[in-house]
Write a protein that holds these residues in place. Structure first.
Motif, PDB file in Angstrom:
ATOM      1  N   ASP A 180       0.899  -1.278   0.167  1.00 40.98           N
ATOM      2  CA  ASP A 180       0.010   0.079   0.179  1.00 40.98           C
ATOM      3  C   ASP A 180       0.775   1.185   0.153  1.00 40.98           C
ATOM      4  O   ASP A 180       0.413   2.194  -0.599  1.00 40.98           O
ATOM      5  CB  ASP A 180      -0.942  -0.046   1.089  1.00 40.98           C
ATOM      6  N   GLN A 181       1.905   1.253   0.814  1.00 46.83           N
ATOM      7  CA  GLN A 181       2.872   2.353   1.048  1.00 46.83           C
ATOM      8  C   GLN A 181       3.642   2.653  -0.593  1.00 46.83           C
ATOM      9  O   GLN A 181       3.673   3.589  -1.063  1.00 46.83           O
ATOM     10  CB  GLN A 181       3.949   2.046   1.814  1.00 46.83           C
ATOM     11  N   ASP A 182       3.963   1.298  -0.955  1.00 48.49           N
ATOM     12  CA  ASP A 182       4.600   1.591  -2.621  1.00 48.49           C
ATOM     13  C   ASP A 182       3.504   2.327  -3.487  1.00 48.49           C
ATOM     14  O   ASP A 182       3.883   3.007  -4.254  1.00 48.49           O
ATOM     15  CB  ASP A 182       4.736   0.167  -2.964  1.00 48.49           C
ATOM     16  N   GLY A 183       2.325   1.900  -3.093  1.00 50.55           N
ATOM     17  CA  GLY A 183       1.161   2.548  -4.292  1.00 50.55           C
ATOM     18  C   GLY A 183       0.860   3.767  -4.064  1.00 50.55           C
ATOM     19  O   GLY A 183       0.718   4.840  -4.974  1.00 50.55           O
ATOM     20  N   GLU A 184       1.025   4.310  -2.766  1.00 47.79           N
ATOM     21  CA  GLU A 184       0.656   5.447  -2.231  1.00 47.79           C
ATOM     22  C   GLU A 184       1.935   6.247  -2.800  1.00 47.79           C
ATOM     23  O   GLU A 184       1.707   7.537  -3.164  1.00 47.79           O
ATOM     24  CB  GLU A 184       0.824   5.641  -0.593  1.00 47.79           C
ATOM     25  N   VAL A 185       3.222   5.782  -2.741  1.00 47.38           N
ATOM     26  CA  VAL A 185       4.312   6.518  -3.220  1.00 47.38           C
ATOM     27  C   VAL A 185       4.214   6.965  -4.662  1.00 47.38           C
ATOM     28  O   VAL A 185       4.388   7.843  -5.196  1.00 47.38           O
ATOM     29  CB  VAL A 185       5.523   5.817  -2.861  1.00 47.38           C
ATOM     30  N   ARG A 186       3.724   5.657  -5.538  1.00 47.39           N
ATOM     31  CA  ARG A 186       3.472   5.952  -6.654  1.00 47.39           C
ATOM     32  C   ARG A 186       2.431   6.838  -7.313  1.00 47.39           C
ATOM     33  O   ARG A 186       2.895   7.854  -8.119  1.00 47.39           O
ATOM     34  CB  ARG A 186       3.160   4.540  -7.573  1.00 47.39           C
ATOM     35  N   SER A 187       1.337   6.807  -6.354  1.00 52.01           N
ATOM     36  CA  SER A 187       0.704   7.839  -6.498  1.00 52.01           C
ATOM     37  C   SER A 187       1.026   9.349  -6.216  1.00 52.01           C
ATOM     38  O   SER A 187       0.529  10.217  -6.916  1.00 52.01           O
ATOM     39  CB  SER A 187      -0.815   7.606  -5.543  1.00 52.01           C
ATOM     40  N   LEU A 188       1.660   9.512  -5.151  1.00 51.86           N
ATOM     41  CA  LEU A 188       2.180  10.859  -4.864  1.00 51.86           C
ATOM     42  C   LEU A 188       3.068  11.047  -6.115  1.00 51.86           C
ATOM     43  O   LEU A 188       3.188  12.528  -6.474  1.00 51.86           O
ATOM     44  CB  LEU A 188       2.900  10.819  -3.574  1.00 51.86           C
ATOM     45  N   LYS A 189       4.124  10.239  -6.440  1.00 52.33           N
ATOM     46  CA  LYS A 189       4.800  10.546  -7.688  1.00 52.33           C
ATOM     47  C   LYS A 189       4.218  11.084  -9.014  1.00 52.33           C
ATOM     48  O   LYS A 189       4.589  12.144  -9.561  1.00 52.33           O
ATOM     49  CB  LYS A 189       5.830   9.466  -7.727  1.00 52.33           C
ATOM     50  N   GLU A 190       3.106  10.415  -9.154  1.00 53.64           N
ATOM     51  CA  GLU A 190       2.362  10.918 -10.231  1.00 53.64           C
ATOM     52  C   GLU A 190       1.487  12.049 -10.030  1.00 53.64           C
ATOM     53  O   GLU A 190       1.441  13.000 -10.867  1.00 53.64           O
ATOM     54  CB  GLU A 190       0.851   9.915 -10.354  1.00 53.64           C
ATOM     55  N   GLN A 191       1.377  12.522  -8.741  1.00 57.42           N
ATOM     56  CA  GLN A 191       0.702  13.712  -8.451  1.00 57.42           C
ATOM     57  C   GLN A 191       1.575  14.940  -8.715  1.00 57.42           C
ATOM     58  O   GLN A 191       1.420  15.899  -8.965  1.00 57.42           O
ATOM     59  CB  GLN A 191      -0.115  13.912  -7.025  1.00 57.42           C
ATOM     60  N   LEU A 192       2.706  14.481  -8.060  1.00 55.16           N
ATOM     61  CA  LEU A 192       4.031  15.445  -8.324  1.00 55.16           C
ATOM     62  C   LEU A 192       4.182  15.857  -9.527  1.00 55.16           C
ATOM     63  O   LEU A 192       4.314  17.048 -10.002  1.00 55.16           O
ATOM     64  CB  LEU A 192       5.026  14.980  -7.514  1.00 55.16           C
TER      65      LEU A 192
END
Length: 121
Positions: free
Chosen positions: A36-48
Motif C-alpha cells: 500500500d505504501q508503494d502504491g501511495e508513493v507511486r500515486s504521490l509521484k504521479e501527483q507531483l
C-alpha cells in the motif's frame, strides 16, 4: 560463533512465529501495508509529476501573456504618439485658418475702402 547462533535462533524464532496462523495473518498485513505504501508513493509521484506539468504550462502561459502585454503596450505607445502628432497637426491647421481669416478680413476691409474711395471720386 555466539552471534551466528543468536542470528540462527532469531531466524528460527521468526519461522516458528510465522507457523502460527494469526502471525501469518499479521505478517501478511505488514506485507500488504508495504505494498500500500508503494502504491501511495507511486500515486504521490504521479501527483507531483502532474502538478509540475501544470506549473510548467502555467509558466508558459504567463510568458505568452507577458509578451502580449509588452506588444500591446508598444502598440498603445505608438498610437498615443500618432494621436499626439495628429492633435498637434490639427492645432497647427486651426492656427493657419485663424491667420487666413484675419488676412481675408484685412483684404476685404482694404477692398471695401478702395471701393468706397472709387465711388466717392
Amino acid at each position: 560463533s555466539g552471534r551466528g547462533e543468536a542470528a540462527l535462533e532469531d531466524s528460527n524464532g521468526l519461522e516458528d512465529l510465522l507457523k502460527d496462523s494469526s502471525a501469518k495473518i499479521n505478517w501478511g498485513l505488514l506485507q500488504n501495508g508495504g505494498r500500500d505504501q508503494d502504491g501511495e508513493v507511486r500515486s504521490l509521484k504521479e501527483q507531483l509529476r502532474s502538478t509540475e506539468e501544470s506549473r510548467n504550462e502555467a509558466l508558459d502561459e504567463c510568458v505568452k501573456l507577458e509578451r502580449t502585454v509588452n506588444d500591446l503596450t508598444k502598440r498603445c505607445d505608438t498610437a498615443m504618439i500618432l494621436v499626439g502628432e495628429g492633435e498637434e497637426r490639427i492645432e497647427q491647421l486651426e492656427d493657419d485658418i485663424k491667420e487666413m481669416k484675419v488676412i481675408f478680413h484685412d483684404q476685404l476691409s482694404i477692398m471695401a475702402d478702395q471701393l468706397q474711395q472709387a465711388t466717392n471720386s
